[in-house]
Design an enzyme around this catalytic site. Structure first.
Site, PDB file in Angstrom:
ATOM      1  N   THR A 280      31.101  31.933  43.107  1.00 28.00           N
ATOM      2  CA  THR A 280      31.776  33.145  43.125  1.00 28.00           C
ATOM      3  C   THR A 280      33.209  32.770  42.642  1.00 28.00           C
ATOM      4  O   THR A 280      34.132  31.741  42.115  1.00 28.00           O
ATOM      5  CB  THR A 280      33.191  33.610  44.750  1.00 28.00           C
ATOM      6  N   PHE A 282      37.137  33.431  41.823  1.00 26.55           N
ATOM      7  CA  PHE A 282      38.275  33.686  41.625  1.00 26.55           C
ATOM      8  C   PHE A 282      39.422  34.399  40.727  1.00 26.55           C
ATOM      9  O   PHE A 282      39.801  33.687  40.113  1.00 26.55           O
ATOM     10  CB  PHE A 282      39.586  33.386  43.296  1.00 26.55           C
TER      11      PHE A 282
END
Length: 379
Positions: A280, A282
């Site tokens: 992921t 960010f």
């Protein structure tokens, strides 16, 4: 072997062990003394570095300069890695120096950084991976609240999820980028390992599994194969799911290991994400606009008139100026007219000559144009 022989062997064993321990101590003692001496030297040098950091802080106060400059810290890490002869790995060197710089920053005043809470989320992990542990993390119940906290000035920065390698963009973050005046000043790419956890180690009595919608999607095949009977419920964050599971024995959660530790849950199964390379990305949001670090990327939002070839014509300046595009994402404009916003990342800083030329042409050709920020790339 006779009984006498066995007795003799048993008697000799303690003597052999004692001799081995003594020989081990003889060899280790001078090495340990060298390590102790180096530790004292390291401590002295770290404190000298900390004092210099405090002196730098005083100069920054005089000129109103920000305490945290991500591009400068990245340059420091790259320089140290470039001089690293080993055997320490470059990633280990980066981790050590990031914590050293974080500790030095914290001597003035720990940065306050908002993140999607509660404590134990991957957003919190990303926060510490970027800023080090000498910061004050402020958990927020939603991505909207992270943006609001930074915009209101109650925190200096925020950390929000942008996209996942399996499930794609985090839609709410992209929508909020349209509305905010905040800038992206950094990014973190985090390996994400999802784990199934519950108050019971055998899932006894569990009827529902909760997680953030993205986490449920990233584990959907595993859940279908192993727990097809469990109801799936999306909640605001994985850590919130873990907190709920700690209070409800009929509920399981999908979250990171730190959430299991924080909420005293049993890890029923680890690494249940469908993609073993799940990551992921960010973004760090704030008011600070970074200077070039030498390895940057720039994020922007564009839209075009609804006509044939409009997207091709819009993006042509990137190719014409030799600027590489590394991300292209579309989102409906919600105007009811089948119009779209395009989220584009390009390599380079907006102050780089080629990127600046391309952006100027994009600005002239686009129906909507917004630079979200230039920042050090996590690659």
């Amino acid at each position: 072997m006779t009984n006498q022989d066995k007795h003799s062997a048993r008697a000799a064993a303690p003597q052999d062990n004692a001799a081995a321990e003594k020989a081990l101590g003889v060899e280790l003692t001078p090495l340990r003394e060298q390590i102790d001496a180096l530790d004292r030297e390291l401590l002295s040098m770290l404190n000298r570095r900390a004092q210099l950091a405090l002196d730098v802080g005083e100069v920054k106060k005089k000129y109103g300069a920000p305490v945290f400059r991500p591009e400068r810290e990245l340059q420091v890490i790259r320089k140290v890695q470039g001089a690293n002869p080993g055997p320490l790995l470059d990633d280990s060197v980066a981790s050590i120096w990031r914590e050293v710089m974080s500790a030095c920053r914290g001597l003035e005043k720990p940065l306050e950084v908002a993140f999607l809470g509660p404590a134990g989320t991957f957003s919190e992990q990303a926060l510490y991976a970027h800023f080090g542990h000498e910061v004050s993390g402020v958990p927020c119940p939603s991505i909207d609240e992270v943006f609001r906290a930074v915009e209101a000035g109650t925190v200096e920065y925020g950390v929000v999820p942008v996209e996942n390698s399996t499930e794609g963009a985090v839609s709410r973050t992209l929508d909020l980028f349209l509305q905010t005046s905040l800038k992206i000043s950094g990014e973190i790419a985090l390996k994400v390992h999802h784990n199934l956890m519950a108050s019971s180690p055998d899932m006894q009595g569990v009827t529902v599994v909760r997680a953030h919608a993205q986490a449920l999607a990233q584990c959907q095949h595993w859940l279908t194969a192993n727990y097809p009977h469990l109801e799936r419920q999306a909640v605001s964050s994985n850590a919130e799911a873990a907190r709920m599971a700690s209070e409800d024995p009929t509920s399981a959660a999908i979250a990171g290991e730190s959430a299991a530790n924080r909420y005293h849950l049993h890890m029923v199964r680890t690494h249940i994400q469908d993609d073993p390379h799940n990551r992921t990305r960010f973004a760090v949001i704030g008011r600070y606009e970074t200077e070039p670090s030498g390895s940057d990327q720039t994020s922007m939002i564009l839209s075009v008139p609804n006509k044939a070839g409009a997207v091709y014509q819009l993006l042509a300046p990137l190719a014409d100026n030799g600027v590489s595009m590394c991300r292209f994402e579309s989102r409906p404009a919600r105007s009811g007219a089948w119009e779209y916003y395009f989220y584009v990342d390009v390599e380079g800083h907006q102050n780089d000559a080629a990127v600046a030329r391309a952006l100027e042409e994009l600005r002239r050709n686009a129906a909507y144009f917004k630079v979200l920020g230039s920042y050090p790339s996590s690659k």
